[in-house]
Design a protein around this motif. Sequence first.
Motif, PDB file in Angstrom:
ATOM      1  N   ASP A  62      87.616  76.872 -11.135  1.00 25.47           N
ATOM      2  CA  ASP A  62      86.936  78.163 -11.201  1.00 25.47           C
ATOM      3  C   ASP A  62      86.353  78.516  -9.835  1.00 25.47           C
ATOM      4  N   LEU A  63      86.329  79.804  -9.552  1.00 27.98           N
ATOM      5  CA  LEU A  63      85.695  80.281  -8.317  1.00 27.98           C
ATOM      6  C   LEU A  63      84.260  80.684  -8.623  1.00 27.98           C
ATOM      7  N   PRO A  64      83.345  80.463  -7.678  1.00 30.34           N
ATOM      8  CA  PRO A  64      81.940  80.821  -7.938  1.00 30.34           C
ATOM      9  C   PRO A  64      81.777  82.331  -8.086  1.00 30.34           C
ATOM     10  N   PRO A  65      80.982  82.770  -9.057  1.00 30.16           N
ATOM     11  CA  PRO A  65      80.725  84.207  -9.202  1.00 30.16           C
ATOM     12  C   PRO A  65      79.816  84.715  -8.097  1.00 30.16           C
ATOM     13  N   GLN A  66      79.742  86.028  -7.967  1.00 32.31           N
ATOM     14  CA  GLN A  66      78.921  86.620  -6.917  1.00 32.31           C
ATOM     15  C   GLN A  66      77.444  86.241  -7.096  1.00 32.31           C
ATOM     16  N   LYS A  67      76.994  86.250  -8.349  1.00 36.99           N
ATOM     17  CA  LYS A  67      75.602  85.935  -8.644  1.00 36.99           C
ATOM     18  C   LYS A  67      75.476  84.474  -9.046  1.00 36.99           C
ATOM     19  N   ILE A  68      74.416  83.814  -8.542  1.00 33.08           N
ATOM     20  CA  ILE A  68      74.180  82.408  -8.883  1.00 33.08           C
ATOM     21  C   ILE A  68      73.845  82.289 -10.365  1.00 33.08           C
TER      22      ILE A  68
ATOM     23  N   GLN B 100      79.900  74.965  -0.287  1.00 35.23           N
ATOM     24  CA  GLN B 100      79.243  74.076  -1.242  1.00 35.23           C
ATOM     25  C   GLN B 100      79.262  74.650  -2.657  1.00 35.23           C
ATOM     26  N   ARG B 101      79.147  75.970  -2.770  1.00 35.26           N
ATOM     27  CA  ARG B 101      79.269  76.576  -4.103  1.00 35.26           C
ATOM     28  C   ARG B 101      80.694  76.416  -4.632  1.00 35.26           C
ATOM     29  N   GLU B 102      81.675  76.567  -3.767  1.00 38.10           N
ATOM     30  CA  GLU B 102      83.064  76.361  -4.185  1.00 38.10           C
ATOM     31  C   GLU B 102      83.277  74.908  -4.618  1.00 38.10           C
ATOM     32  N   ALA B 103      82.665  73.982  -3.868  1.00 30.79           N
ATOM     33  CA  ALA B 103      82.786  72.563  -4.207  1.00 30.79           C
ATOM     34  C   ALA B 103      82.119  72.263  -5.549  1.00 30.79           C
ATOM     35  N   PHE B 104      80.989  72.921  -5.808  1.00 33.45           N
ATOM     36  CA  PHE B 104      80.285  72.720  -7.078  1.00 33.45           C
ATOM     37  C   PHE B 104      81.166  73.161  -8.251  1.00 33.45           C
TER      38      PHE B 104
ATOM     39  N   ARG C 218      71.440  56.921   5.301  1.00 30.38           N
ATOM     40  CA  ARG C 218      70.316  57.839   5.452  1.00 30.38           C
ATOM     41  C   ARG C 218      70.697  58.921   6.453  1.00 30.38           C
ATOM     42  N   PHE C 219      71.625  59.797   6.054  1.00 31.98           N
ATOM     43  CA  PHE C 219      72.084  60.860   6.946  1.00 31.98           C
ATOM     44  C   PHE C 219      71.225  62.104   6.765  1.00 31.98           C
ATOM     45  N   ASP C 220      71.472  63.053   7.625  1.00 33.39           N
ATOM     46  CA  ASP C 220      70.885  64.383   7.499  1.00 33.39           C
ATOM     47  C   ASP C 220      71.211  64.930   6.107  1.00 33.39           C
ATOM     48  N   PRO C 221      70.218  65.313   5.286  1.00 36.40           N
ATOM     49  CA  PRO C 221      70.509  65.793   3.924  1.00 36.40           C
ATOM     50  C   PRO C 221      71.505  66.927   3.881  1.00 36.40           C
ATOM     51  N   ALA C 222      71.461  67.805   4.872  1.00 37.76           N
ATOM     52  CA  ALA C 222      72.411  68.914   4.884  1.00 37.76           C
ATOM     53  C   ALA C 222      73.833  68.418   5.036  1.00 37.76           C
ATOM     54  N   ILE C 223      74.017  67.348   5.812  1.00 38.63           N
ATOM     55  CA  ILE C 223      75.355  66.781   6.002  1.00 38.63           C
ATOM     56  C   ILE C 223      75.807  66.086   4.720  1.00 38.63           C
ATOM     57  N   GLN C 224      74.854  65.385   4.043  1.00 40.19           N
ATOM     58  CA  GLN C 224      75.199  64.709   2.808  1.00 40.19           C
ATOM     59  C   GLN C 224      75.685  65.709   1.771  1.00 40.19           C
ATOM     60  N   LEU C 225      74.999  66.845   1.666  1.00 48.98           N
ATOM     61  CA  LEU C 225      75.387  67.845   0.687  1.00 48.98           C
ATOM     62  C   LEU C 225      76.638  68.572   1.138  1.00 48.98           C
TER      63      LEU C 225
END
Length: 323
Positions: free
Chosen positions: A227-233, A274-278, A316-323
């Motif tokens: 599925d593709l992420p919708p425009q609205k969360i 990241q939304r696409e990955a989710f 213990r990486f940068d959280p942004a990189i982990q996500l």
Amino acid sequence: MKNLNLPPLELPSPKSENVNNFVSSNRVKSGKIIAPRQHLFLISADDWELFISEWGLYQKKHYILVTRMGGANDYGIDVACFKSNQGFNGAWDNFQCKYYKGEPLAPNTAILEIGKFIWHIFNDDISTPDNYYFFSPKDCSPSLKKLLLNSQKLKEKVTEDWDKTCSDKITKTNNIKLDGDFHKFIDKFDFSIFKYKPVDQVIEEYRETPYFALRFGGGLKDRPEPDLPPQKIEEKESNYISNLFEAYADHKKLPSENFKLNEHSDLLPHFKRQREAFYSAESLRSFARDAISPGVFTALQKAGQDRERFLTKKNRFDPAIQL
């Protein structure tokens, strides 16, 4: 012994030796896959019971309640599928799917089942269902299919064969004669409810259960496009997005309550990915949940969560990189 002077005869090489035929490791390990229909020809009575229970999972998509009732005093009901919460007081369908040995299901066997069923309806033990389906491992015989496709002829056959097929087999204590009020009841009964479900159709319905690959082999069905992420969360991703924003805030050295994505355009491409990955992960989770048995899915899910916790503690990486 006489010399017959027979010419030498050499057998040709079997087709299996054709070098152009690719043979996978799975084929070598498991041998030739037996088609599901052929598999059912070989199935045992106990395994047929299990098959029906697994097939019942598919029926739950179409009914409020699906319950197995086969056994002594089952009123001729094998699998009852109710369309409301009212049970026998509401609309329902019956599936007669007992294991019959030998040949395909024959008229004499079906007529006895029909006779028992109508007798219990006549005595108010159960209500009349919308549909009554026959199916068995070797399908219904052509002669039975013809009767089930012609309700008037089926009624005539049940009436004609009652004495020799049904009267002394409905109950163990009484001989049930086709006369009086019961005869009038059968004469007015709607025999169009009696139908058959082809084995191929049952197999296709069973294919939608998570047990198909375990029973018949052949691997899992292809995974559909994610599925593709919708425009609205949406609500289901809100927790993930909240954690993602906390990681972004930490990356930007900001308090999480002060972080606003629209003020950091450099993070927008990452956020989109990241939304696409989710949604891709959610699609995979739903596919795996529906494609394999519940116990296997739960075990795989736990193994993945344990692995994720291990990697999080180890790195213990940068959280942004982990996500």
